[in-house]
Design a protein around this motif. Structure first.
Motif, PDB file in Angstrom:
ATOM      1  N   LYS A 196       0.697  -1.155   0.148  1.00 36.46           N
ATOM      2  CA  LYS A 196      -0.562   0.299   0.312  1.00 36.46           C
ATOM      3  C   LYS A 196       0.949   0.711  -0.238  1.00 36.46           C
ATOM      4  CE  LYS A 196      -4.035  -2.298   2.392  1.00 36.46           C
ATOM      5  NZ  LYS A 196      -4.522  -2.241   3.978  1.00 36.46           N
ATOM      6  N   SER A 197       1.945   0.871   0.913  1.00 32.67           N
ATOM      7  CA  SER A 197       2.976   1.994   0.191  1.00 32.67           C
ATOM      8  C   SER A 197       2.960   2.958  -0.782  1.00 32.67           C
ATOM      9  CB  SER A 197       4.584   1.757   0.596  1.00 32.67           C
ATOM     10  OG  SER A 197       5.193   1.336  -0.281  1.00 32.67           O
ATOM     11  N   LEU A 198       3.028   2.123  -1.719  1.00 30.99           N
ATOM     12  CA  LEU A 198       2.863   2.728  -3.739  1.00 30.99           C
ATOM     13  C   LEU A 198       1.910   3.754  -3.851  1.00 30.99           C
ATOM     14  CD1 LEU A 198       4.305  -0.045  -5.643  1.00 30.99           C
ATOM     15  CD2 LEU A 198       5.943   1.505  -5.031  1.00 30.99           C
ATOM     16  N   ASN A 199       1.132   3.086  -3.187  1.00 23.35           N
ATOM     17  CA  ASN A 199      -0.217   4.809  -3.379  1.00 23.35           C
ATOM     18  C   ASN A 199      -0.267   5.163  -2.674  1.00 23.35           C
ATOM     19  OD1 ASN A 199      -2.281   2.277  -5.076  1.00 23.35           O
ATOM     20  ND2 ASN A 199      -2.714   0.987  -3.677  1.00 23.35           N
ATOM     21  N   VAL A 200       0.120   5.249  -1.003  1.00 23.39           N
ATOM     22  CA  VAL A 200       0.619   6.202  -0.287  1.00 23.39           C
ATOM     23  C   VAL A 200       1.499   7.372  -1.436  1.00 23.39           C
ATOM     24  CG1 VAL A 200       1.388   6.870   1.717  1.00 23.39           C
ATOM     25  CG2 VAL A 200       0.472   4.997   1.878  1.00 23.39           C
ATOM     26  N   ILE A 201       1.982   7.003  -1.432  1.00 28.34           N
ATOM     27  CA  ILE A 201       3.269   7.981  -2.107  1.00 28.34           C
ATOM     28  C   ILE A 201       2.949   8.469  -3.770  1.00 28.34           C
ATOM     29  CG2 ILE A 201       5.197   8.275  -3.991  1.00 28.34           C
ATOM     30  CD1 ILE A 201       6.420   5.514  -2.286  1.00 28.34           C
ATOM     31  N   LEU A 202       1.484   7.631  -4.117  1.00 28.72           N
ATOM     32  CA  LEU A 202       1.008   8.452  -5.352  1.00 28.72           C
ATOM     33  C   LEU A 202       0.273   9.640  -4.534  1.00 28.72           C
ATOM     34  CD1 LEU A 202       0.497   8.389  -8.568  1.00 28.72           C
ATOM     35  CD2 LEU A 202      -1.786   6.493  -7.712  1.00 28.72           C
ATOM     36  N   LYS A 203      -1.034   8.807  -4.401  1.00 31.83           N
ATOM     37  CA  LYS A 203      -2.044  10.815  -3.458  1.00 31.83           C
ATOM     38  C   LYS A 203      -0.978  10.917  -2.631  1.00 31.83           C
ATOM     39  CE  LYS A 203      -5.756   7.945  -4.523  1.00 31.83           C
ATOM     40  NZ  LYS A 203      -6.489   8.332  -5.817  1.00 31.83           N
ATOM     41  N   LEU A 204       0.181  11.444  -2.352  1.00 27.70           N
ATOM     42  CA  LEU A 204       0.750  12.127  -0.995  1.00 27.70           C
ATOM     43  C   LEU A 204       1.184  12.746  -1.781  1.00 27.70           C
ATOM     44  CD1 LEU A 204       2.065  13.488   1.255  1.00 27.70           C
ATOM     45  CD2 LEU A 204       3.726  11.996   1.028  1.00 27.70           C
ATOM     46  N   SER A 205       1.691  12.709  -3.226  1.00 27.33           N
ATOM     47  CA  SER A 205       2.390  13.372  -4.375  1.00 27.33           C
ATOM     48  C   SER A 205       1.547  14.372  -5.141  1.00 27.33           C
ATOM     49  CB  SER A 205       3.043  12.626  -5.675  1.00 27.33           C
ATOM     50  OG  SER A 205       1.980  11.877  -6.157  1.00 27.33           O
ATOM     51  N   GLU A 206      -0.388  13.605  -5.968  1.00 26.54           N
ATOM     52  CA  GLU A 206      -1.292  14.925  -5.642  1.00 26.54           C
ATOM     53  C   GLU A 206      -1.560  15.637  -4.801  1.00 26.54           C
ATOM     54  OE1 GLU A 206      -4.201  12.175  -6.321  1.00 26.54           O
ATOM     55  OE2 GLU A 206      -3.570  11.124  -8.079  1.00 26.54           O
ATOM     56  N   LEU A 207      -1.285  15.498  -3.792  1.00 24.57           N
ATOM     57  CA  LEU A 207      -1.370  16.521  -2.637  1.00 24.57           C
ATOM     58  C   LEU A 207      -0.165  17.413  -2.279  1.00 24.57           C
ATOM     59  CD1 LEU A 207      -2.915  14.521   1.023  1.00 24.57           C
ATOM     60  CD2 LEU A 207      -3.956  15.967  -0.366  1.00 24.57           C
ATOM     61  N   LEU A 208       0.600  17.101  -2.853  1.00 22.27           N
ATOM     62  CA  LEU A 208       1.455  17.835  -2.585  1.00 22.27           C
ATOM     63  C   LEU A 208       1.719  19.304  -4.077  1.00 22.27           C
ATOM     64  CD1 LEU A 208       5.326  15.390  -1.544  1.00 22.27           C
ATOM     65  CD2 LEU A 208       4.171  17.464   0.307  1.00 22.27           C
ATOM     66  N   ARG A 209       1.508  18.118  -5.102  1.00 27.98           N
ATOM     67  CA  ARG A 209       1.079  19.150  -6.020  1.00 27.98           C
ATOM     68  C   ARG A 209      -0.290  20.220  -5.858  1.00 27.98           C
ATOM     69  NH1 ARG A 209       0.241  15.548  -8.658  1.00 27.98           N
ATOM     70  NH2 ARG A 209       1.944  14.830  -9.694  1.00 27.98           N
TER      71      ARG A 209
END
Length: 355
Positions: free
Chosen positions: A194-207
């Protein structure tokens, strides 16, 4: 002094030019009183010459009072000093004017006999005449100072408000990121896919946080998308431990909202729901927009056996409450209710009033 606001730039420059304004005032004064005194004996040439002789003294007095005494004493709230120097200036000007009347005006232009310099009637009459020239310049200068002080005060309040909002926003973002990175760290330690999905969603939030939230208002649809990304992060983190119901109604593409206002409430609901509990909790989130009125309702369970929630009213929630007070003032209603088994947040915003 800016007296005229025209759509024509060249006209603004001319009419608001200080030299033009002062020249117009003294020319108007000369012609008005030269004509008025000339009507007594129809000798306009004589009356204009007398006014021309007297104008330099009046100009010195006016500019000394308006550009020295007013800003240095009256505008600095040194009232007694101002009136003392003002009285001295007027008296000295009146005395000089009486000498001019006796030894220039009476000598060359008038046939009346000379009177003593300090003759009471003539001296009072002279005081009244020289004060006439002060009325308009002093009124304009004092009015300009009042409006200038008001503008400065509003500017200071605005800058203070913007600084406080920036401070609150800069606190909220690191706080939010810190919590999210903690979640990611725990998943990485568990070597969870799940850590990969977390990184993806976190990148969207950071953007979103880096490129969108610097504006005072963002599309509420963008705010909604960031909320969805955050909820996905929390769902990955808690899995089946939290029964989540997330519902939206209305058109989210029209209105705008201050960024990062909603996420702290949702973040807080997950903390209440899960802190100190090994069992399952539930969260219900309802968001709607109807005729520019935004409503948010978040209700979550509170574990019956729970440890103290140290950040239940922490920095994120405190900041968002303060931002609501600053940004929406009378255009928001926030009600928070807590019972033994649930925590409820009701927020209403009037988006049209701030649009």
């Amino acid at each position: 002094m800016k007296l005229v606001e025209s759509e024509y730039e060249i006209l603004n420059r001319i009419l608001n030019n200080r030299i033009v304004q002062h020249s117009f005032y003294w020319t108007s004064y000369l012609f008005f009183f030269g004509y008025m005194w000339g009507t007594y004996d129809d000798n306009f040439q004589k009356s204009f010459l007398i006014e021309i002789i007297n104008i330099p003294l009046k100009m010195i007095m006016v500019y000394f009072i308006v550009y020295h005494l007013l800003p240095r004493y009256l505008f600095q709230k040194k009232i007694l000093h101002f009136f003392a120097y003002f009285a001295i200036t007027i008296l000295l000007t009146a005395i000089i004017r009486r000498y001019t009347d006796n030894y220039v005006i009476q000598e060359y232009f008038l046939v009346y006999g000379k009177l003593p310099i300090l003759d009471p009637n003539q001296f009072i009459y002279t005081l009244l005449k020289i004060n006439l020239v002060l009325v308009l310049p002093m009124t304009l200068k004092i009015t300009e100072n009042v409006f200038s002080s008001d503008r400065k005060q509003r500017l200071l309040e605005k800058e203070k408000l913007e600084a406080e909002l920036m401070f609150l926003k800069n606190q909220t973002h690191p706080h939010f990121l810190f919590n999210t990175l903690n979640n990611l760290y725990s998943l990485v330690l568990k070597k969870s896919d799940k850590s990969l999905n977390v990184i993806l969603k976190l990148s969207e939030l950071l953007r979103y946080m880096l490129y969108e939230t610097n504006a005072s208002r963002v599309s509420i649809q963008k705010e909604l998308n960031s909320i969805k990304s955050y909820i996905e992060l929390e769902k990955i983190r808690y899995g089946k431990r939290v029964d989540l119901s997330f519902n939206t109604w209305g058109n989210f593409t029209v209105d705008e909202i201050a960024p990062m206002l909603i996420i702290p409430f949702i973040e807080n609901s997950f903390k209440h729901c899960t802190s100190g509990s090994n069992g399952e909790g539930w969260i219900t989130i309802d968001m709607s927009i109807l005729e520019h009125s935004f409503s948010l309702k978040i209700e979550n369970s509170i574990p019956t056996t729970t440890q103290e929630i140290t950040d239940a009213h922490g920095i994120g929630l405190k900041n968002v409450k303060r931002r609501l007070e600053l940004l929406y003032e009378k255009d928001h209603e926030l009600i928070i209710e807590e019972s033994s088994d649930s925590y409820l947040v009701n927020l209403k915003l009037n988006l049209k009033a701030r649009g």
